[in-house]
Write a protein that holds these residues in place. Structure first.
Motif, mmCIF file in Angstrom:
data_model
loop_
_atom_site.group_PDB
_atom_site.id
_atom_site.type_symbol
_atom_site.label_atom_id
_atom_site.label_comp_id
_atom_site.label_asym_id
_atom_site.label_seq_id
_atom_site.Cartn_x
_atom_site.Cartn_y
_atom_site.Cartn_z
ATOM 1 N N VAL A 100 17.405 -25.563 -2.815
ATOM 2 C CA VAL A 100 17.943 -24.291 -3.292
ATOM 3 C C VAL A 100 17.179 -23.802 -4.520
ATOM 4 O O VAL A 100 16.833 -22.621 -4.630
ATOM 5 N N THR A 101 16.903 -24.697 -5.466
ATOM 6 C CA THR A 101 16.169 -24.305 -6.676
ATOM 7 C C THR A 101 14.756 -23.839 -6.343
ATOM 8 O O THR A 101 14.247 -22.887 -6.948
ATOM 9 N N LEU A 102 14.111 -24.482 -5.386
ATOM 10 C CA LEU A 102 12.764 -24.080 -4.980
ATOM 11 C C LEU A 102 12.760 -22.652 -4.451
ATOM 12 O O LEU A 102 11.864 -21.854 -4.775
ATOM 13 N N ASN A 103 13.743 -22.288 -3.654
ATOM 14 C CA ASN A 103 13.823 -20.929 -3.115
ATOM 15 C C ASN A 103 14.283 -19.923 -4.164
ATOM 16 O O ASN A 103 13.876 -18.759 -4.118
ATOM 17 N N LEU A 104 15.110 -20.363 -5.101
ATOM 18 C CA LEU A 104 15.586 -19.452 -6.136
ATOM 19 C C LEU A 104 14.466 -19.042 -7.086
ATOM 20 O O LEU A 104 14.256 -17.852 -7.345
ATOM 21 N N PHE A 105 13.717 -19.997 -7.590
ATOM 22 C CA PHE A 105 12.703 -19.695 -8.595
ATOM 23 C C PHE A 105 11.373 -19.246 -7.986
ATOM 24 O O PHE A 105 10.494 -18.808 -8.722
ATOM 25 N N SER A 106 11.217 -19.361 -6.684
ATOM 26 C CA SER A 106 10.026 -18.768 -6.073
ATOM 27 C C SER A 106 10.045 -17.262 -6.202
ATOM 28 O O SER A 106 8.993 -16.605 -6.151
ATOM 29 N N ASP A 107 11.230 -16.681 -6.392
ATOM 30 C CA ASP A 107 11.328 -15.235 -6.592
ATOM 31 C C ASP A 107 10.575 -14.789 -7.841
ATOM 32 O O ASP A 107 10.109 -13.647 -7.915
ATOM 33 N N VAL A 108 10.456 -15.676 -8.839
ATOM 34 C CA VAL A 108 9.704 -15.345 -10.055
ATOM 35 C C VAL A 108 8.239 -15.089 -9.718
ATOM 36 O O VAL A 108 7.619 -14.159 -10.244
ATOM 37 N N PHE A 109 7.667 -15.882 -8.823
ATOM 38 C CA PHE A 109 6.266 -15.729 -8.452
ATOM 39 C C PHE A 109 6.060 -14.565 -7.486
ATOM 40 O O PHE A 109 5.004 -13.941 -7.483
ATOM 41 N N TYR A 110 7.065 -14.259 -6.677
ATOM 42 C CA TYR A 110 6.934 -13.159 -5.739
ATOM 43 C C TYR A 110 6.846 -11.811 -6.466
ATOM 44 O O TYR A 110 6.153 -10.904 -5.990
ATOM 45 N N THR A 111 7.572 -11.670 -7.560
ATOM 46 C CA THR A 111 7.678 -10.376 -8.230
ATOM 47 C C THR A 111 6.936 -10.328 -9.569
ATOM 48 O O THR A 111 7.191 -9.425 -10.370
ATOM 49 N N LEU A 112 6.045 -11.254 -9.818
ATOM 50 C CA LEU A 112 5.314 -11.275 -11.078
ATOM 51 C C LEU A 112 4.213 -10.218 -11.058
ATOM 52 O O LEU A 112 3.392 -10.167 -10.132
ATOM 53 N N ILE A 113 4.182 -9.377 -12.070
ATOM 54 C CA ILE A 113 3.171 -8.326 -12.170
ATOM 55 C C ILE A 113 1.910 -8.919 -12.789
ATOM 56 O O ILE A 113 1.985 -9.617 -13.797
ATOM 57 N N PRO A 114 0.744 -8.665 -12.226
ATOM 58 C CA PRO A 114 -0.503 -9.205 -12.803
ATOM 59 C C PRO A 114 -0.716 -8.713 -14.229
ATOM 60 O O PRO A 114 -0.290 -7.605 -14.610
ATOM 61 N N ASN A 115 -1.399 -9.525 -15.020
ATOM 62 C CA ASN A 115 -1.669 -9.144 -16.405
ATOM 63 C C ASN A 115 -2.625 -7.956 -16.485
ATOM 64 O O ASN A 115 -2.545 -7.145 -17.395
ATOM 65 N N SER A 116 -3.548 -7.866 -15.559
ATOM 66 C CA SER A 116 -4.567 -6.817 -15.594
ATOM 67 C C SER A 116 -4.698 -6.186 -14.212
ATOM 68 O O SER A 116 -4.849 -6.899 -13.208
ATOM 69 N N TYR A 117 -4.604 -4.870 -14.186
ATOM 70 C CA TYR A 117 -4.810 -4.117 -12.948
ATOM 71 C C TYR A 117 -5.144 -2.673 -13.313
ATOM 72 O O TYR A 117 -4.808 -2.174 -14.394
ATOM 73 N N HIS A 118 -5.830 -2.018 -12.423
ATOM 74 C CA HIS A 118 -6.185 -0.608 -12.638
ATOM 75 C C HIS A 118 -6.428 0.041 -11.284
ATOM 76 O O HIS A 118 -6.519 -0.634 -10.242
ATOM 77 N N CYS A 119 -6.554 1.358 -11.305
ATOM 78 C CA CYS A 119 -6.793 2.102 -10.063
ATOM 79 C C CYS A 119 -8.186 1.797 -9.514
ATOM 80 O O CYS A 119 -9.131 1.553 -10.269
ATOM 81 N N LYS A 120 -8.289 1.827 -8.207
ATOM 82 C CA LYS A 120 -9.611 1.755 -7.590
ATOM 83 C C LYS A 120 -10.313 3.102 -7.765
ATOM 84 O O LYS A 120 -9.712 4.154 -7.535
ATOM 85 N N PRO A 121 -11.568 3.099 -8.196
ATOM 86 C CA PRO A 121 -12.284 4.378 -8.330
ATOM 87 C C PRO A 121 -12.360 5.113 -6.995
ATOM 88 O O PRO A 121 -12.555 4.503 -5.934
ATOM 89 N N ASP A 122 -12.193 6.427 -7.056
ATOM 90 C CA ASP A 122 -12.239 7.270 -5.858
ATOM 91 C C ASP A 122 -13.461 8.178 -5.955
ATOM 92 O O ASP A 122 -13.494 9.109 -6.771
ATOM 93 N N PRO A 123 -14.491 7.941 -5.155
ATOM 94 C CA PRO A 123 -15.714 8.771 -5.240
ATOM 95 C C PRO A 123 -15.472 10.243 -4.948
ATOM 96 O O PRO A 123 -16.232 11.101 -5.390
ATOM 97 N N THR A 124 -14.402 10.558 -4.212
ATOM 98 C CA THR A 124 -14.149 11.965 -3.882
ATOM 99 C C THR A 124 -13.704 12.773 -5.093
ATOM 100 O O THR A 124 -13.710 14.012 -5.051
ATOM 101 N N LEU A 125 -13.304 12.105 -6.162
ATOM 102 C CA LEU A 125 -12.894 12.817 -7.376
ATOM 103 C C LEU A 125 -14.067 13.095 -8.316
ATOM 104 O O LEU A 125 -13.889 13.763 -9.345
ATOM 105 N N LEU A 126 -15.234 12.575 -7.999
ATOM 106 C CA LEU A 126 -16.412 12.752 -8.842
ATOM 107 C C LEU A 126 -17.253 13.939 -8.357
ATOM 108 O O LEU A 126 -17.123 14.381 -7.205
ATOM 109 N N PRO A 127 -18.119 14.454 -9.215
ATOM 110 C CA PRO A 127 -18.980 15.577 -8.786
ATOM 111 C C PRO A 127 -19.880 15.172 -7.620
ATOM 112 O O PRO A 127 -20.199 13.997 -7.415
#
Length: 612
Positions: free
Chosen positions: A32-59
């Protein structure tokens, strides 16, 4: 018929077979504890993330070969002071512009081509990165936490009550089966909504596994071993928390981690085939007057404990015949539910107070862990510190509760939790980082001790006939406290200060409530509603060791118990007195004239002659 004094010792007590069953009841805590605390890893937000560059927005004149990787990111993604590249926005340039400098006429737009993530702690992909639950969809993460806790609340209430109707074994097997099937289904989730609904249902079934196993192991123990048995199950949970980060690193993807967490639940399905490793509680069978079943169960326990059940308890009577004479062979089972608490005065107040303390113990932990995040941004620092405090809380309760009593240590835990919270609330801006860390550590330690002891205390003072439903209500209140932290995250921690003030005030208020609780140290578990109502509140200080006479509420004094030995002595003494030839008194003849005439006095003599 008292189970603890008249039945339990004559079936072997806490013998070899009882110990084996208790050991097998610890493994569900790990799963039960293994399934309960696995939720912490499922919903953990990464420390670093950003948008993927979109070439269509550039000149249209833009050439990628003229820029390095970092230069390309600086050109397409805005820079946020203090946090680096923007998490949720991109630059959009005019189509025919040739100016790519900072003074170019560019505007900010939301991400259009997805995101790039750094590795999540322990995993390469999880629930967040799978469906991009950030920026405008960030609210789905705390909603998932709330739904998962809602499942636990519903499971504690309904499946706990089901344990009182169907029995501990049937409730356990039903919960294990459902949680195993739902765990496999979660691995195959195709969308965030499906994942959320399946986790809600799995949380409900996991709650049923926990509450049925928790009750069973305590009902098979004698009073001296109840605490250590409950705390060892807590250590199994701590072991699962310690192993979970390593398992996540090996699994790398969240569906694999979910499959590994479901594997122990699948192994518990073997309890279907091996009824001897998780039998039905004979205490519950006797409390619900299931006479044929309880006789078979007692014979099985006595046989496996190496005790002959035909030994005499009273002269000429055996244990099984005593059960038959007390309840009758044709007695119908009598089931109860937590709804009957409406007609009680002591039981529902105990349930309310312990639910309140568990709610505080679970909810106030968020206040302490948030200070840990401010001290160190590392996920593993706060995670392992919580695991360490959980292990220390188990050790602290093992060493103190049997010596100082349940109520006294619950009171101490509430006082230290409240003081730590108040000090952090008032003095955090004026304290050094080390002192804030120490206060957070102490508060986290005693808040976990408060939560553990509240659940254990509730299981001891609730009657057997409604123990599943009442313990479920108490544990459900703890899940409400845990879900309160997710409500703060849903508002981007906008109400954190109010959250801290409310729970600190509740911790102080709980000190007064705990004084109204009874003491269950070295006491038998109550089986009937009447026994639960007759529990007493002993004085906290200067109490006599054998005195426990202060009622929580005014109750009727119990009737004196029938003692066959005293009755047999009374009968034998009466027979001896009646068989004596010399009477202890002398019959004297009255000298006064009779009130009847001679003829009236002769009539009875004539009747006596006719009869003879």
């Amino acid at each position: 018929m008292e189970y603890e004094t008249k039945i339990f010792p004559h079936t072997g007590g806490y013998g070899r077979y009882n110990r084996i069953v208790v050991v097998f009841s610890w493994f569900p805590s790990f799963a039960v504890t293994l399934n309960l605390f696995s939720d912490v890893f499922y919903t953990l937000i990464p420390n670093s993330y950003h948008c993927k560059p979109d070439p269509t927005l550039l000149p249209s004149t833009f050439l990628l070969s003229n820029f390095s990787r970092q230069g390309y990111l600086n050109l397409t993604i805005p820079w946020e002071n203090g946090s680096g590249l923007s998490h949720c926005e991109l630059y959009r340039y005019p189509p025919n512009s040739s100016d790519l400098s900072e003074n170019a006429p560019r505007v900010r737009v939301p991400c259009t081509n997805g995101w790039e993530y750094s590795h999540v702690a322990g995993l390469q992909s999880n629930f967040v990165t799978e469906w991009n639950l950030i920026c405008s969809d960030y609210w789905k993460i705390p909603v998932q936490h709330i739904c998962f806790m809602t499942g636990w609340i519903l499971g504690y209430i309904f499946l706990g009550t089901l344990c009182d109707w169907l029995g501990r074994r049937r409730g356990f097997l039903l919960s294990v089966s459902l949680s195993s099937l739902l765990g496999v289904a979660v691995c195959l989730s195709s969308s965030a909504v499906v994942f959320l609904l399946l986790r809600l249902c799995q949380g409900a079934s996991l709650a049923g596994v926990f509450v049925s196993a928790y009750i069973t192991r305590l009902e098979l123990c004698d009073p001296p071993h109840r605490l250590i048995v409950a705390m060892v199950s807590g250590f199994f949970g701590v072991l699962a928390e310690l192993l979970l980060p390593g398992i996540a690193v090996l699994c790398r993807d969240w569906p694999v981690l979910q499959a590994v967490a479901t594997l122990p639940l699948l192994l518990l399905l073997s309890y279907w085939c091996c009824a001897s490793v998780f039998p039905e509680s004979p205490r519950w069978l006797l409390a619900t007057v299931q006479i044929p079943q309880v006789k078979r169960s007692l014979q099985e326990f006595s046989k496996r404990n190496g005790v002959c059940l035909q030994d005499d308890i009273y002269p000429g009577e055996t244990l099984l015949s005593e059960i038959d004479s007390t309840y009758g062979e044709d007695s119908r089972p009598r089931y109860h539910s937590a709804l009957e608490l409406r007609r009680t005065r002591v039981i529902w107040k105990n349930c309310l107070i312990l639910g309140f303390t568990l709610f505080i113990g679970m909810g106030i932990q968020y206040c302490f862990t948030r200070n840990l995040h401010s001290f160190s941004s590392s996920f593993y620092f706060s995670y392992f510190l919580q695991v360490i405090t959980g292990a220390l809380a188990c050790i602290f309760l093992c060493l103190s509760v049997n010596h100082f009593g349940r109520r006294g240590m619950l009171l101490l835990s509430a006082i230290i939790t409240g003081l730590s919270s108040l000090l952090l609330l008032a003095l955090t801006p004026y304290l050094q980082g080390g002192l804030v860390l120490v206060l957070s550590f102490v508060g986290l330690l005693f808040s976990q001790a408060l939560a553990m002891l509240s659940a254990f205390f509730a299981c001891e003072v609730m009657p057997t006939v409604v123990r599943g439903g009442c313990l479920g209500l108490v544990l459900a209140s703890g899940c409400v406290g845990r879900a309160a932290s997710s409500l703060m995250e849903l508002q981007n921690n906008g109400g954190y200060f109010l959250h801290h003030v409310v729970f600190a005030s509740f911790a102080v208020l709980s000190v007064l409530c705990i004084m109204l609780l009874p003491e269950s140290k070295r006491k038998h578990l109550p089986d009937s509603m009447k026994e639960g109502e007759n529990q007493r509140r002993p004085p906290l200080f200067l109490s006599q060791p054998n005195r426990d006479s202060l009622p929580l509420l005014r109750t009727r004094p119990p009737l004196p118990e029938y003692n066959p030995d005293n009755y047999s002595r009374l009968v034998s003494a009466t027979r001896k007195m009646l068989s004596k030839d010399s009477l202890p008194y002398k019959i004297s003849v009255s000298t006064h004239p009779t009130l009847l005439s001679d003829s009236e006095m002769q009539e009875p003599e004539t009747l006596r002659e006719i009869v003879s």
